[in-house]
Design an enzyme around this catalytic site. Structure first.
Site, short mmCIF file in Angstrom:
data_model
loop_
_atom_site.label_atom_id
_atom_site.label_comp_id
_atom_site.label_asym_id
_atom_site.label_seq_id
_atom_site.Cartn_x
_atom_site.Cartn_y
_atom_site.Cartn_z
N LYS A 161 3.06 0.68 4.31
CA LYS A 161 1.63 0.88 4.05
C LYS A 161 0.85 -0.23 4.75
O LYS A 161 1.18 -1.41 4.64
CB LYS A 161 1.36 0.81 2.55
CG LYS A 161 1.43 2.15 1.88
CD LYS A 161 0.82 2.01 0.51
CE LYS A 161 0.67 3.36 -0.14
NZ LYS A 161 0.19 3.21 -1.52
C1 E4P Z 1 -1.06 5.72 -3.28
O1 E4P Z 1 -0.40 5.69 -2.31
C2 E4P Z 1 -1.64 4.49 -3.88
O2 E4P Z 1 -0.65 3.84 -4.59
C3 E4P Z 1 -2.85 4.88 -4.58
O3 E4P Z 1 -3.78 5.15 -3.66
C4 E4P Z 1 -3.44 3.95 -5.58
O4 E4P Z 1 -3.82 4.79 -6.56
P1 E4P Z 1 -4.66 4.39 -7.83
O5 E4P Z 1 -6.08 4.62 -7.49
O6 E4P Z 1 -4.13 5.35 -8.84
O7 E4P Z 1 -4.34 2.96 -8.14
#
Ligand code: E4P
Length: 214
Positions: free
Chosen positions: A83
């Site tokens: 990421k």
């Molecule tokens: C996904 O890949 C991420 O972990 C996510 O965008 C974060 O999500 P949240 O808004 O539920 O924390």
């Protein structure tokens, strides 16, 4: 239609993967902090449970630092995806990593133009964060539709990953718009199996079946 699980909780991942519906996992620094375990240990365990892509976040304030962090994380397992933050330095790091054979997932995308740039940079996945956007503007449906249109207009290869889904309505909007992937908490996956009429109807069938001579 692919379904990823968004968590750092390995037991939740095991339960979800056991359904046969799960194609991958996404994590973020918050999920890892909530697990209370060392980063590499958790990611390694997740990669051993799910053979599909497992996203782990690289931290760094410039492209060089991000590339260095990503190369280190990528050693953990073959199914790691890195990421990368949605910013100038992040999108500089993306082609460097993709050229080295390290898959990237650009995260914290909240607009169609950000999404277009992340696709142009060559990210394997572009993560659009729905519920955080819904909290301030009712635009998440349009964002997914736009992203799929941009992908098709320019024949970009990135997979559109709809993230931060909290409700079945979010999931439905993504299915309607044809998002490549949704990433969801375990609770939402199991909720999606349920409908009160299904429960009621199946209970009636069970009751009536007992009346049938076997
Ligand atoms: C996904 O890949 C991420 O972990 C996510 O965008 C974060 O999500 P949240 O808004 O539920 O924390």
């Amino acid at each position: 239609m692919k379904i990823f699980i968004d968590t750092g909780d390995v037991e939740a991942i095991r339960r979800a993967y056991d359904t046969g519906m799960v194609d991958g996992v996404t994590t973020n620094p918050t999920h890892i902090a909530n697990s209370g375990r060392p980063f590499k240990e958790v990611i390694k365990e997740i990669c051993s449970i799910v053979p599909g892509p497992v996203s782990a976040e690289a931290m760094g304030s410039n492209a060089e630092q991000l590339v260095q962090a990503a190369e280190d994380i990528a050693q953990i397992a073959d199914n790691i995806v890195i990421k990368i933050p949605m910013n100038v330095e992040g999108l500089k790091a993306v082609p460097v990593l993709e050229d080295k054979g390290i898959k990237t997932n650009v995260t914290m995308i909240f607009s169609s133009t950000q999404c277009a740039l992340a696709m142009k940079a060559g990210a394997t996945f572009v993560s659009i964060v729905l519920s955080r956007l819904d909290a301030i503007a009712n635009e998440s449906d349009i964002l997914i539709e736009d992203s799929m249109m941009i992908k098709s207009n320019f024949n970009f290869k990135s997979e559109v990953l709809a993230a931060s889904l909290k409700t079945q309505n979010h999931a439905l909007s993504c299915f309607r718009a044809g998002a490549d992937i949704i990433t969801i908490p375990e609770s939402l996956l199991f909720q999606m199996y349920k409908h009160s009429l299904t429960t009621e109807g199946l209970a009636q069938f069970e009751k009536d079946w007992l009346k049938v001579a076997q």
